[in-house]
Design an enzyme around this catalytic site. Structure first.
Site, PDB file in Angstrom:
ATOM      1  CD  GLU A  42      -2.399  -1.076   2.349  1.00 57.89           C
ATOM      2  OE1 GLU A  42      -3.545  -1.915   2.123  1.00 57.89           O
ATOM      3  OE2 GLU A  42      -2.034  -0.831   3.295  1.00 57.89           O
TER       4      GLU A  42
ATOM      5  CB  CYS B 194       2.992   7.539   3.476  1.00 57.44           C
ATOM      6  SG  CYS B 194       3.770   5.931   4.760  1.00 57.44           S
TER       7      CYS B 194
ATOM      8  CB  CYS C 297       6.978  -5.066   8.670  1.00 53.79           C
ATOM      9  SG  CYS C 297       8.325  -4.412   9.970  1.00 53.79           S
TER      10      CYS C 297
ATOM     11  CB  CYS D 216       5.828  -2.910  16.475  1.00 58.90           C
ATOM     12  SG  CYS D 216       7.504  -2.257  15.332  1.00 58.90           S
TER      13      CYS D 216
ATOM     14  CB  CYS E 157       2.937  -1.936  13.429  1.00 63.17           C
ATOM     15  SG  CYS E 157       2.989  -1.691  12.077  1.00 63.17           S
TER      16      CYS E 157
ATOM     17  CB  CYS F  77       1.036   6.078  11.246  1.00 57.89           C
ATOM     18  SG  CYS F  77       1.259   7.695  10.718  1.00 57.89           S
TER      19      CYS F  77
HETATM   20  N1  SAH Z   1       9.922   0.454   9.640  1.00 56.70           N
HETATM   21  C1  SAH Z   1       9.876   1.801   9.481  1.00 56.70           C
HETATM   22  C2  SAH Z   1       8.480   2.323   8.803  1.00 56.70           C
HETATM   23  C3  SAH Z   1       7.033   2.578   8.888  1.00 56.70           C
HETATM   24  S1  SAH Z   1       7.129   4.146   9.249  1.00 56.70           S
HETATM   25  C4  SAH Z   1       9.665   2.248  10.951  1.00 56.70           C
HETATM   26  O1  SAH Z   1       9.358   1.953  12.254  1.00 56.70           O
HETATM   27  O2  SAH Z   1       9.585   3.801  11.353  1.00 56.70           O
HETATM   28  C5  SAH Z   1       5.332   3.961  10.276  1.00 56.70           C
HETATM   29  C6  SAH Z   1       5.232   4.367  11.595  1.00 56.70           C
HETATM   30  O3  SAH Z   1       4.481   4.505  12.093  1.00 56.70           O
HETATM   31  C7  SAH Z   1       6.457   4.006  12.946  1.00 56.70           C
HETATM   32  O4  SAH Z   1       6.715   5.493  12.766  1.00 56.70           O
HETATM   33  C8  SAH Z   1       5.390   3.307  13.435  1.00 56.70           C
HETATM   34  O5  SAH Z   1       5.454   3.484  14.904  1.00 56.70           O
HETATM   35  C9  SAH Z   1       3.641   4.062  13.284  1.00 56.70           C
HETATM   36  N2  SAH Z   1       2.962   3.263  13.606  1.00 56.70           N
HETATM   37  C10 SAH Z   1       2.443   1.714  13.736  1.00 56.70           C
HETATM   38  N3  SAH Z   1       1.732   1.357  14.089  1.00 56.70           N
HETATM   39  C11 SAH Z   1       0.594   2.544  14.319  1.00 56.70           C
HETATM   40  C12 SAH Z   1      -0.224   2.414  14.721  1.00 56.70           C
HETATM   41  N4  SAH Z   1      -1.973   1.498  15.277  1.00 56.70           N
HETATM   42  N5  SAH Z   1      -0.192   4.260  15.228  1.00 56.70           N
HETATM   43  C13 SAH Z   1      -0.121   5.293  14.985  1.00 56.70           C
HETATM   44  N6  SAH Z   1       0.832   4.955  14.131  1.00 56.70           N
HETATM   45  C14 SAH Z   1       1.813   3.528  14.436  1.00 56.70           C
END
Ligand code: SAH
Length: 348
Positions: free
Chosen positions: A94, A107, A114, A118, A121, A339
Site C-alpha cells: 500500500e 508515504c 514486515c 512492533c 502495528c 500510520c
Molecule cells: N519500519 C519503519 C517504517 C514504518 S513507519 C518505522 O518503524 O519507522 C510507520 C510509522 O507508524 C512508525 O513510526 C510506526 O511506529 C508508526 N505506527 C505503527 N503502528 C501505529 C499505529 N497503530 N498508530 C500510529 N502509528 C503507528
C-alpha cells in the site's frame, strides 16, 4: 511471459551501454534507454520513440520491465488517497498520498509485509514476504506524483518511507531507489524532501549516514526506556538504546541533519513522569525533535491513546528543555491509511 528475459531495471546505465555495444549499436543508446526507464518511467519498450522499431523489438525480446499497477484506490474524507499497489508477482503493498494546504506527501512501502514485530502495528501482523526492488519503490512515487497532479493540480512535493516494511532491512534497494528519485538522470527530486523512517537498526543508520544522500532521518522511538521499548518493539532487544543513540550521534556528526523521533503516548505504557524524563534525557544527547503521533487503533489489543493531559505534560517538558515538538494528527483513518494501519485489509 518469458522467464528468461531479464528485468531491465536491474541494469545500470553502463550495463545498458555495454549491452548495446554487444549487439553492434552505439553506446549512447544506453543513456537513451536509461532515461526512458528512470526519467520518464516508461513501462513499454514501444514508448521509446527515439529508438527504431527494430531496436525496440530487440529490447522486448531480451528484457522485461515489470511495472507495478494500482489495483484499486480509496479516497478518505480528508483527501488522503490509499493505493493498493499490485506487484508483478501478485503481491500487494500500500502507498498513501497525503495532501495538506501546501504539500503533497507520498508515504511509500519498502517491503511486502514486515519482519519486525512492533506489537502496536498492523503491518507487523503480516509476514515479511519479500523486499521491494528499487524500481517498485520508484513506481510508487511516480504513481502518487501522477495522482497529485490529477486530483490536486500540483506535483508531489515530499516522500516519506513510512509505509509497509523496515527500509533499513531492504537497504540496497532503498538506497538505489533514493538515488533514482533524486539524481538528475532519474526523477530529479530534491533529497531534502525525502524522509526515511526506521524502527532503529544502529549499524544500518551509520551505513546510511556514510552514503551522504542528504535525506532526513526519522526514528520510531516510542520509549526511551529500554525495558518498555523491548516490550512494545521486541526486536529491539538486539539493539540496546545506547547503540541506537551512538548511531544517531554518528548520523548527526556525519550529515549535520537533526533526527526526528516519532513517538506515540499510550495509557499505562509510557505515560509516567519517568517516561517523560527518559525521553527528554535521550533527546538532549543528540540534536533532535519529536513528532508525537496519534495512536491508530488496529484491533482490540492493550493499546489506548493516553489522555490530552499526559500529552501536554510531554509537550511542556520537551519545550522547557528547548526540544521542538509537533503533534501530528492522523490522516486517512477512515480508510485504514493512517500510520500503522497498512495491512492489505481491504478487498475489492
Ligand atoms: N519500519 C519503519 C517504517 C514504518 S513507519 C518505522 O518503524 O519507522 C510507520 C510509522 O507508524 C512508525 O513510526 C510506526 O511506529 C508508526 N505506527 C505503527 N503502528 C501505529 C499505529 N497503530 N498508530 C500510529 N502509528 C503507528
Amino acid at each position: 511471459m518469458n522467464p528468461t528475459k531479464k528485468d531491465i531495471r536491474k541494469l545500470s546505465q553502463q550495463d545498458l551501454e555495454v549491452y548495446f555495444q554487444s549487439i553492434g549499436e552505439k553506446a549512447f543508446r544506453g543513456k537513451q534507454v536509461y532515461e526512458w526507464l528512470w526519467k520518464k518511467n516508461a513501462h513499454d519498450f514501444n514508448d521509446m520513440t527515439n529508438l527504431s522499431k527494430n531496436l525496440r523489438e530487440n529490447l522486448d525480446a531480451a528484457f522485461r520491465i515489470q511495472p507495478v499497477e494500482v489495483d484499486f484506490l480509496q479516497k478518505s474524507n480528508d483527501g488522503t488517497i490509499k493505493n493498493a499497489v499490485k506487484l508483478h508477482d501478485g503481491n500487494v503493498v500500500e502507498s498513501v498520498l497525503i495532501p495538506t494546504e501546501t504539500r503533497t506527501t507520498a508515504c511509500i512501502s519498502s517491503q511486502v509485509g514486515c519482519s519486525l514485530d512492533c506489537t502496536f502495528c498492523a503491518t507487523a501482523q503480516l509476514k515479511r514476504m519479500r523486499n521491494l526492488t528499487a524500481a517498485e519503490i520508484v513506481d510508487q512515487v511516480v504513481i502518487i506524483d501522477r495522482e497529485s497532479r490529477e486530483y490536486f493540480d500540483r506535483p508531489l512535493s515530499n516522500i516519506v518511507f513510512m509505509g509497509m516494511g523496515e527500509p533499513l532491512l531492504n537497504y540496497t534497494e532503498v538506497v538505489e531507489a533514493i538515488k533514482k528519485i533524486t539524481l538528475p538522470e532519474g526523477l530529479g527530486m530534491s533529497p531534502r524532501r525525502i524522509t526515511l523512517s526506521t524502527s532503529g537498526i544502529p549499524k544500518m543508520i551509520e551505513k546510511l549516514a556514510d552514503e551522504d544522500l542528504k535525506i532526513g532521518l526519522a526514528v520510531s522511538l516510542h520509549s526511551a526506556r529500554e525495558e518498555i521499548r523491548n516490550k512494545i518493539m521486541p526486536f529491539s532487544v538486539k539493539f540496546p538504546l545506547t547503540d541506537l543513540l551512538k548511531s544517531l550521534q554518528y548520523w548527526y556528526d556525519t550529515t549535520k541533519s537533526k533526527i526526528t523521533f516519532e513517538y506515540i503516548v499510550w495509557k499505562d505504557i509510557n505515560d509516567k513522569k519517568e517516561d517523560i524524563d527518559a525521553l527528554v534525557r535521550f533527546c538532549k544527547r543528540v540534536p533532535s525533535k519529536v513528532n508525537i503521533i496519534e495512536y491508530n487503533t488496529i484491533d482490540d489489543g492493550p493499546y489506548q491513546q493516553a489522555s490530552p493531559q499526559v500529552l501536554n505534560a510531554y509537550i511542556d517538558a520537551l519545550e522547557k528543555n528547548g526540544i521542538i515538538v509537533n503533534v501530528r494528527r492522523s490522516r486517512g483513518k477512515d480508510i485504514d491509511a493512517a500510520c500503522g494501519q497498512l495491512a492489505n485489509k481491504t478487498t475489492k
